[in-house]
Design a protein around this motif. Structure first.
Motif, PDB file in Angstrom:
ATOM      1  N   LEU A   1     -22.671  -2.880 -63.022  1.00  0.00           N
ATOM      2  CA  LEU A   1     -23.638  -3.926 -62.716  1.00  0.00           C
ATOM      3  C   LEU A   1     -23.944  -4.767 -63.956  1.00  0.00           C
ATOM      4  O   LEU A   1     -24.034  -6.005 -63.883  1.00  0.00           O
ATOM      5  CB  LEU A   1     -24.921  -3.298 -62.164  1.00  0.00           C
ATOM      6  CG  LEU A   1     -25.967  -4.261 -61.601  1.00  0.00           C
ATOM      7  CD1 LEU A   1     -25.391  -5.105 -60.479  1.00  0.00           C
ATOM      8  CD2 LEU A   1     -27.179  -3.485 -61.117  1.00  0.00           C
ATOM      9  N   ARG A   2     -24.095  -4.102 -65.088  1.00  0.00           N
ATOM     10  CA  ARG A   2     -24.371  -4.825 -66.333  1.00  0.00           C
ATOM     11  C   ARG A   2     -23.237  -5.791 -66.655  1.00  0.00           C
ATOM     12  O   ARG A   2     -23.474  -6.965 -66.985  1.00  0.00           O
ATOM     13  CB  ARG A   2     -24.562  -3.843 -67.490  1.00  0.00           C
ATOM     14  CG  ARG A   2     -24.903  -4.511 -68.813  1.00  0.00           C
ATOM     15  CD  ARG A   2     -24.897  -3.512 -69.973  1.00  0.00           C
ATOM     16  NE  ARG A   2     -23.567  -2.962 -70.227  1.00  0.00           N
ATOM     17  CZ  ARG A   2     -22.612  -3.614 -70.901  1.00  0.00           C
ATOM     18  NH1 ARG A   2     -22.846  -4.832 -71.377  1.00  0.00           N
ATOM     19  NH2 ARG A   2     -21.435  -3.052 -71.106  1.00  0.00           N
ATOM     20  N   LYS A   3     -22.004  -5.321 -66.542  1.00  0.00           N
ATOM     21  CA  LYS A   3     -20.849  -6.167 -66.845  1.00  0.00           C
ATOM     22  C   LYS A   3     -20.771  -7.347 -65.879  1.00  0.00           C
ATOM     23  O   LYS A   3     -20.441  -8.473 -66.289  1.00  0.00           O
ATOM     24  CB  LYS A   3     -19.568  -5.344 -66.765  1.00  0.00           C
ATOM     25  CG  LYS A   3     -19.403  -4.338 -67.897  1.00  0.00           C
ATOM     26  CD  LYS A   3     -18.109  -3.548 -67.731  1.00  0.00           C
ATOM     27  CE  LYS A   3     -17.918  -2.554 -68.865  1.00  0.00           C
ATOM     28  NZ  LYS A   3     -16.673  -1.751 -68.672  1.00  0.00           N
ATOM     29  N   ALA A   4     -21.071  -7.098 -64.607  1.00  0.00           N
ATOM     30  CA  ALA A   4     -21.006  -8.174 -63.613  1.00  0.00           C
ATOM     31  C   ALA A   4     -22.034  -9.257 -63.909  1.00  0.00           C
ATOM     32  O   ALA A   4     -21.751 -10.452 -63.816  1.00  0.00           O
ATOM     33  CB  ALA A   4     -21.225  -7.601 -62.212  1.00  0.00           C
ATOM     34  N   LYS A   5     -23.236  -8.836 -64.273  1.00  0.00           N
ATOM     35  CA  LYS A   5     -24.273  -9.814 -64.598  1.00  0.00           C
ATOM     36  C   LYS A   5     -23.904 -10.622 -65.830  1.00  0.00           C
ATOM     37  O   LYS A   5     -24.073 -11.843 -65.875  1.00  0.00           O
ATOM     38  CB  LYS A   5     -25.602  -9.099 -64.810  1.00  0.00           C
ATOM     39  CG  LYS A   5     -26.237  -8.558 -63.526  1.00  0.00           C
ATOM     40  CD  LYS A   5     -27.550  -7.853 -63.818  1.00  0.00           C
ATOM     41  CE  LYS A   5     -28.223  -7.375 -62.539  1.00  0.00           C
ATOM     42  NZ  LYS A   5     -29.492  -6.657 -62.814  1.00  0.00           N
ATOM     43  N   GLU A   6     -23.399  -9.938 -66.846  1.00  0.00           N
ATOM     44  CA  GLU A   6     -23.076 -10.619 -68.099  1.00  0.00           C
ATOM     45  C   GLU A   6     -21.912 -11.603 -67.943  1.00  0.00           C
ATOM     46  O   GLU A   6     -21.864 -12.630 -68.619  1.00  0.00           O
ATOM     47  CB  GLU A   6     -22.753  -9.597 -69.179  1.00  0.00           C
ATOM     48  CG  GLU A   6     -23.972  -8.802 -69.653  1.00  0.00           C
ATOM     49  CD  GLU A   6     -23.623  -7.758 -70.700  1.00  0.00           C
ATOM     50  OE1 GLU A   6     -22.410  -7.593 -70.982  1.00  0.00           O
ATOM     51  OE2 GLU A   6     -24.547  -7.127 -71.248  1.00  0.00           O
ATOM     52  N   SER A   7     -20.988 -11.301 -67.048  1.00  0.00           N
ATOM     53  CA  SER A   7     -19.805 -12.155 -66.877  1.00  0.00           C
ATOM     54  C   SER A   7     -19.974 -13.193 -65.780  1.00  0.00           C
ATOM     55  O   SER A   7     -19.058 -13.988 -65.525  1.00  0.00           O
ATOM     56  CB  SER A   7     -18.588 -11.280 -66.553  1.00  0.00           C
ATOM     57  OG  SER A   7     -18.746 -10.654 -65.290  1.00  0.00           O
ATOM     58  N   GLY A   8     -21.130 -13.211 -65.139  1.00  0.00           N
ATOM     59  CA  GLY A   8     -21.333 -14.151 -64.038  1.00  0.00           C
ATOM     60  C   GLY A   8     -20.539 -13.791 -62.804  1.00  0.00           C
ATOM     61  O   GLY A   8     -20.160 -14.661 -62.005  1.00  0.00           O
ATOM     62  N   SER A   9     -20.291 -12.506 -62.606  1.00  0.00           N
ATOM     63  CA  SER A   9     -19.461 -12.054 -61.498  1.00  0.00           C
ATOM     64  C   SER A   9     -20.278 -11.637 -60.284  1.00  0.00           C
ATOM     65  O   SER A   9     -19.958 -10.647 -59.607  1.00  0.00           O
ATOM     66  CB  SER A   9     -18.574 -10.893 -61.964  1.00  0.00           C
ATOM     67  OG  SER A   9     -17.701 -11.310 -62.988  1.00  0.00           O
ATOM     68  N   LEU A  10     -21.332 -12.367 -60.007  1.00  0.00           N
ATOM     69  CA  LEU A  10     -22.145 -12.139 -58.817  1.00  0.00           C
ATOM     70  C   LEU A  10     -22.385 -13.470 -58.126  1.00  0.00           C
ATOM     71  O   LEU A  10     -22.464 -14.516 -58.774  1.00  0.00           O
ATOM     72  CB  LEU A  10     -23.500 -11.513 -59.192  1.00  0.00           C
ATOM     73  CG  LEU A  10     -23.489 -10.118 -59.807  1.00  0.00           C
ATOM     74  CD1 LEU A  10     -24.890  -9.768 -60.318  1.00  0.00           C
ATOM     75  CD2 LEU A  10     -23.039  -9.084 -58.782  1.00  0.00           C
ATOM     76  N   ILE A  11     -22.500 -13.448 -56.812  1.00  0.00           N
ATOM     77  CA  ILE A  11     -22.823 -14.656 -56.062  1.00  0.00           C
ATOM     78  C   ILE A  11     -24.144 -14.462 -55.334  1.00  0.00           C
ATOM     79  O   ILE A  11     -24.617 -13.335 -55.152  1.00  0.00           O
ATOM     80  CB  ILE A  11     -21.715 -15.040 -55.066  1.00  0.00           C
ATOM     81  CG1 ILE A  11     -21.374 -13.867 -54.125  1.00  0.00           C
ATOM     82  CG2 ILE A  11     -20.482 -15.527 -55.786  1.00  0.00           C
ATOM     83  CD1 ILE A  11     -20.350 -14.207 -53.069  1.00  0.00           C
ATOM     84  N   GLU A  12     -24.727 -15.560 -54.903  1.00  0.00           N
ATOM     85  CA  GLU A  12     -25.998 -15.535 -54.207  1.00  0.00           C
ATOM     86  C   GLU A  12     -25.777 -15.414 -52.696  1.00  0.00           C
ATOM     87  O   GLU A  12     -24.761 -15.880 -52.169  1.00  0.00           O
ATOM     88  CB  GLU A  12     -26.783 -16.817 -54.497  1.00  0.00           C
ATOM     89  CG  GLU A  12     -27.203 -16.981 -55.947  1.00  0.00           C
ATOM     90  CD  GLU A  12     -28.251 -15.969 -56.368  1.00  0.00           C
ATOM     91  OE1 GLU A  12     -28.994 -15.465 -55.500  1.00  0.00           O
ATOM     92  OE2 GLU A  12     -28.323 -15.680 -57.582  1.00  0.00           O
ATOM     93  N   PRO A  13     -26.728 -14.828 -51.976  1.00  0.00           N
ATOM     94  CA  PRO A  13     -26.612 -14.757 -50.516  1.00  0.00           C
ATOM     95  C   PRO A  13     -26.395 -16.121 -49.874  1.00  0.00           C
ATOM     96  O   PRO A  13     -25.665 -16.241 -48.879  1.00  0.00           O
ATOM     97  CB  PRO A  13     -27.947 -14.136 -50.093  1.00  0.00           C
ATOM     98  CG  PRO A  13     -28.372 -13.319 -51.255  1.00  0.00           C
ATOM     99  CD  PRO A  13     -27.924 -14.096 -52.468  1.00  0.00           C
ATOM    100  N   SER A  14     -27.009 -17.150 -50.415  1.00  0.00           N
ATOM    101  CA  SER A  14     -26.876 -18.490 -49.838  1.00  0.00           C
ATOM    102  C   SER A  14     -25.440 -18.989 -49.873  1.00  0.00           C
ATOM    103  O   SER A  14     -25.019 -19.777 -49.014  1.00  0.00           O
ATOM    104  CB  SER A  14     -27.783 -19.474 -50.572  1.00  0.00           C
ATOM    105  OG  SER A  14     -27.434 -19.555 -51.945  1.00  0.00           O
ATOM    106  N   GLU A  15     -24.661 -18.520 -50.855  1.00  0.00           N
ATOM    107  CA  GLU A  15     -23.270 -18.952 -50.949  1.00  0.00           C
ATOM    108  C   GLU A  15     -22.414 -18.290 -49.878  1.00  0.00           C
ATOM    109  O   GLU A  15     -21.427 -18.881 -49.405  1.00  0.00           O
ATOM    110  CB  GLU A  15     -22.752 -18.662 -52.360  1.00  0.00           C
ATOM    111  CG  GLU A  15     -23.435 -19.545 -53.399  1.00  0.00           C
ATOM    112  CD  GLU A  15     -23.200 -19.122 -54.828  1.00  0.00           C
ATOM    113  OE1 GLU A  15     -22.948 -20.020 -55.659  1.00  0.00           O
ATOM    114  OE2 GLU A  15     -23.279 -17.923 -55.132  1.00  0.00           O
ATOM    115  N   VAL A  16     -22.776 -17.095 -49.469  1.00  0.00           N
ATOM    116  CA  VAL A  16     -22.105 -16.458 -48.337  1.00  0.00           C
ATOM    117  C   VAL A  16     -22.501 -17.165 -47.048  1.00  0.00           C
ATOM    118  O   VAL A  16     -21.674 -17.408 -46.159  1.00  0.00           O
ATOM    119  CB  VAL A  16     -22.450 -14.958 -48.273  1.00  0.00           C
ATOM    120  CG1 VAL A  16     -21.697 -14.283 -47.135  1.00  0.00           C
ATOM    121  CG2 VAL A  16     -22.124 -14.275 -49.595  1.00  0.00           C
TER     122      VAL A  16
END
Length: 242
Positions: A199-214
């Motif tokens: 989770l830390r790595k995903a946040k730091e690398s911008g590897s998460l999307i928002e629910p609105s984008e789905v």
């Protein structure tokens, strides 16, 4: 463009938060009426009040067989018919298999797999009779690749990938489109069970999307002409490496 779904009636499961809430908001913005299905009565009431008359609360516990069975009749009693069923409710297990327990596995498979199949089973006669409909399921990129830190979750989503693609073939001759949204990691409560380092790595690398984008992807699929079926949309953060 607003009002592309003007007059349509949708039911969204898991609608009190996350992708389900974002999908509800997006569908309403396009002119649809949305039956918000969730077990959290207080959260449903709050969201329905905020969203106005286009949002209708439906309290259903998909893990309770009787409540799950009553869902569609109760929905139709409120709105008369359904144009769209979006099976979004789900849960998550991460980590090694021997670190979880059988009850947790049962709960996840019942919600991620069994409830979806039962909801789709229930709506088919209604949509067949009307000769039109859209059925969408929240799957996951984990339903397309074997993710080593989530064997149970990935297994459930592989099952959904198979289920959606078989149902698409069964129902296409009846005017019913079936497809799935397969997002990568989404900012939601489901990530609470992710390994902390991942989770830390995903946040730091911008590897998460928002629910609105789905939700945007769902609206895109639903607003195509009836001669087009978007059978599967994989929606990934640009920085997500899997």
């Amino acid at each position: 463009m607003a009002d592309r779904l003007n007059g349509k009636i949708a039911a969204v499961t898991g609608a009190a938060s996350g992708i389900g809430l974002a999908a509800t908001e997006a569908l309403i913005a396009e002119g649809a009426t949305v039956v918000m299905v969730d077990w959290d009565e207080a959260a449903l009431a709050e969201s329905a009040a905020r969203l106005g008359g286009a949002a209708i609360a439906q309290v259903t516990n998909l893990l309770d067989p009787d409540s799950c069975k009553a869902m569609l009749p109760e929905i139709l009693g409120k709105v008369g018919h359904l144009d769209i069923l979006y099976c979004n409710a789900g849960t998550y297990i991460g980590g090694d298999l021997d670190e979880t327990d059988p009850d947790t596995i049962d709960r996840m498979l019942n919600l991620n797999v069994n409830a979806v199949m039962k909801n789709v089973h229930a709506v088919i006669p209604h949509m067949k009779e009307r000769g039109v409909g859209d059925i969408w399921v929240t799957c996951s990129v984990a339903g397309h690749t074997a993710v080593p830190w989530e064997p149970v979750y990935s297994g459930s989503k592989w099952a959904m990938t198979c289920f959606v693609q078989t149902m698409r073939r069964q129902l296409r001759e009846y005017g019913i489109r079936v497809g799935q949204l397969s997002p990568g990691p989404v900012v939601s409560a489901l990530l609470a069970d992710w390994p902390a380092e991942n989770l830390r790595k995903a946040k730091e690398s911008g590897s998460l999307i928002e629910p609105s984008e789905v939700a945007d992807a769902l609206v895109f699929a639903l607003t195509r002409g009836r001669n087009v079926t978007i059978r599967d949309m994989v929606v990934l953060p640009t920085g997500f490496d899997i």
